[in-house]
Motif scaffolding. Structure first.
Motif, short mmCIF file in Angstrom:
data_model
loop_
_atom_site.label_atom_id
_atom_site.label_comp_id
_atom_site.label_asym_id
_atom_site.label_seq_id
_atom_site.Cartn_x
_atom_site.Cartn_y
_atom_site.Cartn_z
N GLY A 43 -15.71 21.50 -15.98
CA GLY A 43 -14.51 22.32 -16.02
C GLY A 43 -13.46 21.87 -17.01
N GLY A 44 -13.69 20.75 -17.69
CA GLY A 44 -12.72 20.24 -18.65
C GLY A 44 -13.07 20.64 -20.07
N ALA A 45 -13.13 19.65 -20.96
CA ALA A 45 -13.38 19.94 -22.37
C ALA A 45 -14.73 20.60 -22.59
CB ALA A 45 -13.29 18.65 -23.18
N SER A 46 -15.72 20.32 -21.74
CA SER A 46 -17.05 20.90 -21.92
C SER A 46 -17.04 22.42 -21.83
CB SER A 46 -18.02 20.33 -20.87
OG SER A 46 -18.15 18.93 -21.01
N ALA A 47 -16.02 22.97 -21.16
CA ALA A 47 -15.95 24.43 -20.99
C ALA A 47 -15.13 25.10 -22.08
CB ALA A 47 -15.36 24.76 -19.62
N HIS A 48 -14.56 24.33 -23.00
CA HIS A 48 -13.63 24.88 -23.97
C HIS A 48 -14.11 24.69 -25.40
CE1 HIS A 48 -10.75 23.94 -20.50
NE2 HIS A 48 -10.93 25.25 -20.52
N THR A 49 -15.39 24.86 -25.61
CA THR A 49 -15.95 24.71 -26.95
C THR A 49 -16.51 26.05 -27.43
OG1 THR A 49 -18.23 24.22 -26.29
CG2 THR A 49 -16.65 22.39 -26.26
N ALA A 50 -16.98 26.06 -28.67
CA ALA A 50 -17.58 27.27 -29.23
C ALA A 50 -19.05 27.40 -28.83
CB ALA A 50 -17.46 27.26 -30.74
N GLY A 51 -19.56 26.47 -28.02
CA GLY A 51 -20.93 26.59 -27.56
C GLY A 51 -21.97 26.39 -28.65
N MET A 52 -21.73 25.42 -29.53
CA MET A 52 -22.65 25.14 -30.62
C MET A 52 -23.07 23.68 -30.59
SD MET A 52 -23.25 27.83 -32.62
CE MET A 52 -23.85 27.03 -34.11
N VAL A 53 -24.35 23.45 -30.86
CA VAL A 53 -24.83 22.10 -31.15
C VAL A 53 -25.36 22.11 -32.58
CG1 VAL A 53 -25.30 21.46 -28.76
CG2 VAL A 53 -27.09 22.58 -30.09
N ARG A 54 -24.94 21.12 -33.35
CA ARG A 54 -25.33 21.03 -34.76
C ARG A 54 -25.55 19.57 -35.10
NH1 ARG A 54 -20.22 20.08 -37.91
NH2 ARG A 54 -18.46 20.43 -36.49
N THR A 55 -26.19 19.35 -36.23
CA THR A 55 -26.49 17.98 -36.64
C THR A 55 -25.70 17.56 -37.87
OG1 THR A 55 -28.38 18.72 -37.96
CG2 THR A 55 -28.81 18.09 -35.68
N TYR A 56 -25.18 18.52 -38.65
CA TYR A 56 -24.46 18.17 -39.87
C TYR A 56 -22.97 18.07 -39.59
CZ TYR A 56 -22.38 18.56 -44.53
OH TYR A 56 -21.63 18.35 -45.65
N PHE A 57 -22.43 16.87 -39.80
CA PHE A 57 -21.00 16.62 -39.71
C PHE A 57 -20.56 16.03 -41.05
CE2 PHE A 57 -22.39 16.89 -35.41
CZ PHE A 57 -21.31 17.42 -34.71
N PRO A 58 -19.87 16.82 -41.87
CA PRO A 58 -19.51 16.36 -43.22
C PRO A 58 -18.79 15.02 -43.19
CG PRO A 58 -19.03 18.70 -42.97
CD PRO A 58 -19.41 18.20 -41.61
N GLY A 59 -19.30 14.08 -43.99
CA GLY A 59 -18.67 12.78 -44.10
C GLY A 59 -18.90 11.86 -42.91
N ALA A 60 -19.74 12.26 -41.96
CA ALA A 60 -19.93 11.46 -40.75
C ALA A 60 -21.42 11.37 -40.40
CB ALA A 60 -19.15 12.06 -39.58
N PRO A 61 -22.21 10.68 -41.23
CA PRO A 61 -23.65 10.60 -40.97
C PRO A 61 -24.00 9.88 -39.67
CG PRO A 61 -23.04 9.14 -42.78
CD PRO A 61 -21.86 10.01 -42.50
N ARG A 62 -23.15 8.95 -39.20
CA ARG A 62 -23.44 8.28 -37.93
C ARG A 62 -23.35 9.27 -36.78
NH1 ARG A 62 -20.18 2.82 -37.18
NH2 ARG A 62 -21.49 2.84 -35.31
N THR A 63 -22.37 10.16 -36.84
CA THR A 63 -22.30 11.23 -35.85
C THR A 63 -23.53 12.12 -35.96
OG1 THR A 63 -19.89 11.22 -35.87
CG2 THR A 63 -20.96 13.20 -35.04
N GLY A 64 -23.95 12.41 -37.20
CA GLY A 64 -25.15 13.22 -37.41
C GLY A 64 -26.38 12.58 -36.81
N GLN A 65 -26.49 11.27 -36.93
CA GLN A 65 -27.65 10.58 -36.35
C GLN A 65 -27.67 10.74 -34.84
OE1 GLN A 65 -27.70 6.27 -36.88
NE2 GLN A 65 -29.90 6.34 -37.19
N MET A 66 -26.52 10.62 -34.19
CA MET A 66 -26.43 10.86 -32.75
C MET A 66 -26.81 12.30 -32.43
SD MET A 66 -24.87 8.28 -30.76
CE MET A 66 -23.71 9.11 -29.67
N ALA A 67 -26.35 13.23 -33.27
CA ALA A 67 -26.60 14.64 -33.02
C ALA A 67 -28.08 15.00 -33.21
CB ALA A 67 -25.72 15.50 -33.93
N VAL A 68 -28.72 14.39 -34.20
CA VAL A 68 -30.16 14.64 -34.41
C VAL A 68 -30.95 14.18 -33.19
CG1 VAL A 68 -32.17 13.91 -35.76
CG2 VAL A 68 -30.08 14.58 -36.93
N HIS A 69 -30.64 12.98 -32.71
CA HIS A 69 -31.31 12.45 -31.52
C HIS A 69 -31.05 13.37 -30.32
CE1 HIS A 69 -33.09 9.23 -29.03
NE2 HIS A 69 -32.20 9.62 -28.12
N SER A 70 -29.83 13.84 -30.20
CA SER A 70 -29.47 14.70 -29.07
C SER A 70 -30.15 16.06 -29.15
CB SER A 70 -27.95 14.87 -29.01
OG SER A 70 -27.32 13.64 -28.72
#
Length: 354
Positions: A43-70
């Motif tokens: 009911g918190g932040a998880s409910a207030h997003t655009a409902g997208m999962v993606r792997t490309y985060f410009p300038g943040a490859p470490r976040t991308g690595q987490m996202a690819v695994h996820s």
């Protein structure tokens, strides 16, 4: 009224997508787990997003690595949790309007590729083919990542919560934490529970929860408001009924748009300090008219808004306090859906090792 158990190996505080992922991964590993959520699950932040999962985060490859695994974990979600998860591929397009943005993309691309992120540079014409609303004359080039999907975040929360329960975890909703003692006794209106380890996944309230345990998390509150447009004119109406636009981001302003039924869902943060709502909407309208001429002058309406927690440089904080068994995963800046499986695994491994 449910009564809390006297103790648990792990008490997870926060029942959003990160918290339920942590509870699932901990319980699956045989850790006696209790989850406490101040409201309803998701009911918190998880409910207030655009409902997208993606792997490309410009300038943040470490976040991308987490996202690819996820993302790989989401493709395997039904087998792991016995809950179906509908992923609809839309793709992610980042529009570049400055030569420096293109140079930054090229410099960043090797690290993105090393992280497993699939992203390419496409021409302005190709960008307009991927999203017919784009005016190719207004952009120089774009980054294109096909690995971006629409998903219902509450399906992820419900799936992880059910799987956690199946592995023996006990989940308590409408149970806010009121105090945390030095010995990791967690106090709530339902009673108190002694935790061998505390896992803080409370989203925008993570700093407040951490402070109860005398732990300082350098988080900055971050508000975002989602907007709906009126029903757009051509060429949007001429798209096949089954077609959806990719999530499209203007790299310079952070404006993001995507299809939402017969309308466009968009976001560009929230008004700056001292900026009126009218001025903020005017900035959005200016970008829309330049980048997407079919949306020039279109009506904009509040969809929903939410608070998010931002870590330093907008990078999530996942770790453990050096002096006590207090773990945390916070600061996802609205990208928790993209990283929840990997974050849950990291928290599990940290708790077991600590």
């Amino acid at each position: 009224m449910s009564v809390l158990p006297a103790r648990a190996d792990a008490v997870v505080i926060g029942g959003g997508v990160i918290g339920t992922s942590a509870a699932h991964h901990l319980a699956e590993a045989g850790v006696d787990t209790v989850l406490l959520e101040r409201g309803s699950l998701g009911g918190g932040a998880s409910a207030h997003t655009a409902g997208m999962v993606r792997t490309y985060f410009p300038g943040a490859p470490r976040t991308g690595q987490m996202a690819v695994h996820s993302l790989n974990a989401y493709h395997d979600f039904a087998r792991r949790t016995a809950a179906p998860l509908a992923l609809k591929r839309l793709g992610f397009l980042a529009l570049f309007t400055d030569e420096q943005q293109i140079a930054d993309f090229e410099a960043d691309r090797p690290a993105q590729q090393a992280a497993g992120v699939q992203v390419d540079l496409v021409s302005a014409r190709q960008a307009a083919e991927l999203n017919p609303l784009v005016d190719e004359r207004a952009v120089l080039a774009a980054a294109w990542s096909a690995e971006a999907y629409h998903v219902d975040g509450l399906d992820i929360v419900r799936g992880y919560a059910a799987a956690a329960r199946n592995h023996g975890a006990r989940l308590f909703t409408h149970t806010p934490v009121t105090r945390i003692d030095d010995d990791n006794t967690v106090h709530t209106p339902l009673g108190s529970i002694r935790a061998d380890g505390i896992v803080c996944t409370a989203g925008p309230w993570s700093g407040e929860v951490a402070a109860m345990a005398s732990v300082d998390l350098p988080l900055t509150p971050h508000t975002i408001e989602m907007l709906f447009t009126d029903i757009p004119p051509s060429p949007y109406r001429e798209l096949p009924e089954t077609a959806e636009l990719p999530m499209t981001m203007h790299a310079a302003s952070g404006l993001r748009i995507r299809s939402w039924k017969d309308r466009i869902l968009l976001a560009m943060g929230a008004p700056r300090a001292g900026e009126s709502r009218e001025a903020w909407l005017g900035r959005i309208a200016g970008h829309l008219g330049t980048l997407f001429p079919a949306l020039d002058g279109i009506g904009l309406h509040r969809a929903w808004s939410g608070d998010f927690d931002a870590g330093p440089n907008n990078a999530a904080l996942i770790g453990a306090h050096p002096a006590r068994r207090f773990l945390y995963a916070a600061g996802f800046t609205g990208a928790g859906l993209c990283q929840a499986p990997a974050a849950g695994e990291k928290l599990r491994d940290l708790l077991i090792a600590k």
